[in-house]
Design an enzyme around this catalytic site. Sequence first.
Site, PDB file in Angstrom:
ATOM      1  N   GLU A  71       0.823  -1.218   0.000  1.00 25.89           N
ATOM      2  CA  GLU A  71       0.000   0.000   0.000  1.00 25.89           C
ATOM      3  C   GLU A  71       0.860   1.272   0.000  1.00 25.89           C
ATOM      4  O   GLU A  71       1.133   1.848   1.047  1.00 25.89           O
ATOM      5  CB  GLU A  71      -0.950   0.027   1.213  1.00 25.89           C
ATOM      6  CG  GLU A  71      -1.867   1.252   1.200  1.00 25.89           C
ATOM      7  CD  GLU A  71      -2.746   1.391   2.440  1.00 25.89           C
ATOM      8  OE1 GLU A  71      -3.667   2.211   2.404  1.00 25.89           O
ATOM      9  OE2 GLU A  71      -2.495   0.679   3.437  1.00 25.89           O
ATOM     10  N   LYS A  76      -2.872  -2.075  -2.702  1.00 21.19           N
ATOM     11  CA  LYS A  76      -3.910  -1.184  -2.167  1.00 21.19           C
ATOM     12  C   LYS A  76      -3.492   0.239  -2.507  1.00 21.19           C
ATOM     13  O   LYS A  76      -2.443   0.717  -2.050  1.00 21.19           O
ATOM     14  CB  LYS A  76      -4.081  -1.367  -0.654  1.00 21.19           C
ATOM     15  CG  LYS A  76      -5.165  -0.454  -0.078  1.00 21.19           C
ATOM     16  CD  LYS A  76      -5.587  -0.866   1.337  1.00 21.19           C
ATOM     17  CE  LYS A  76      -6.607   0.122   1.897  1.00 21.19           C
ATOM     18  NZ  LYS A  76      -7.190  -0.312   3.171  1.00 21.19           N
TER      19      LYS A  76
END
Length: 296
Positions: free
Chosen positions: A178, A214
């Site tokens: 992420e 993400k």
Amino acid sequence: MTTANAEMLEKIKSGQGFIAALDQSGGSTPKALKGYGIEEGEYSGDEEMFALIHAMRSRIVTAPCFNGDKVIGAILFERTMDGEADGKPIPALLWERGVVPFLKVDKGLEAEADGVQLMKPNADLDALCERAVAKGVFGTKMRSVVNLANPVGVKAIVAQQFSEAARIAAHGLVPIIEPEVNIKSPERDAADRLLLAELVAALDAWTGAPVMLKLSLPTEAGLFQPLVDHPKVLRVVALSGGFARPEACVELAKNPGIIASFSRALLEDLRHQMSDAEFNGSLGGAIDEIHAASVA
């Protein structure tokens, strides 16, 4: 691979739903509780604070609507992974309901340098991964932040994410990488493009099992399609990144193949004071809305 892991892999790969982010940690817990209707003056000390946030998360994961029909995964904070709801360890309870458990493993952010915030060093990562595997967790999540379109910084952030991902994958866990682009960045579109190029290069060089990404929703809809289609990517999920739920869902629906992994946008209407019927109704409405945008 165990039968449970193979089933979890299939659920994440092809499940028609989204991943709930229930991983607010120490620093963001007071803000999460305030949003839930509990002011800072209503508790004292970390233990009381964490007990209250655990009660909130337990209420969410035991709600009738929180199941694998629309919620295919949930990202947990370490204390939540170690906790119980309905007398069962939370990872086991989730998987019984068809929801694949993930664990937030990063230790927070460094100060900004070269327009990015790298993750703090994480000496305990291997031990934490071993504990997660023992508790039936499927994957992990770790967050760093891109504030500016600085090529040096973006390169460093992707290199660090993939280096840590290799440590995680060695335990048989699926890492969610992420590198969040700050949606308030004055250079957001340029940062999206730099990040895309670095991620494609890192994925092309990655020799392990597929990973997950993400990401902040891109300024240009569809920009991250090469990541959605990449053979080394199991799934691309999006964070709400400060968008309120209606806006986050509109932006998400413009990006086919990307599903939600929302935190605040999932929980924003829930209040401590609600009756169970009100709470379940509000949570169910949010789940329906985010699910619809994820499968649009």
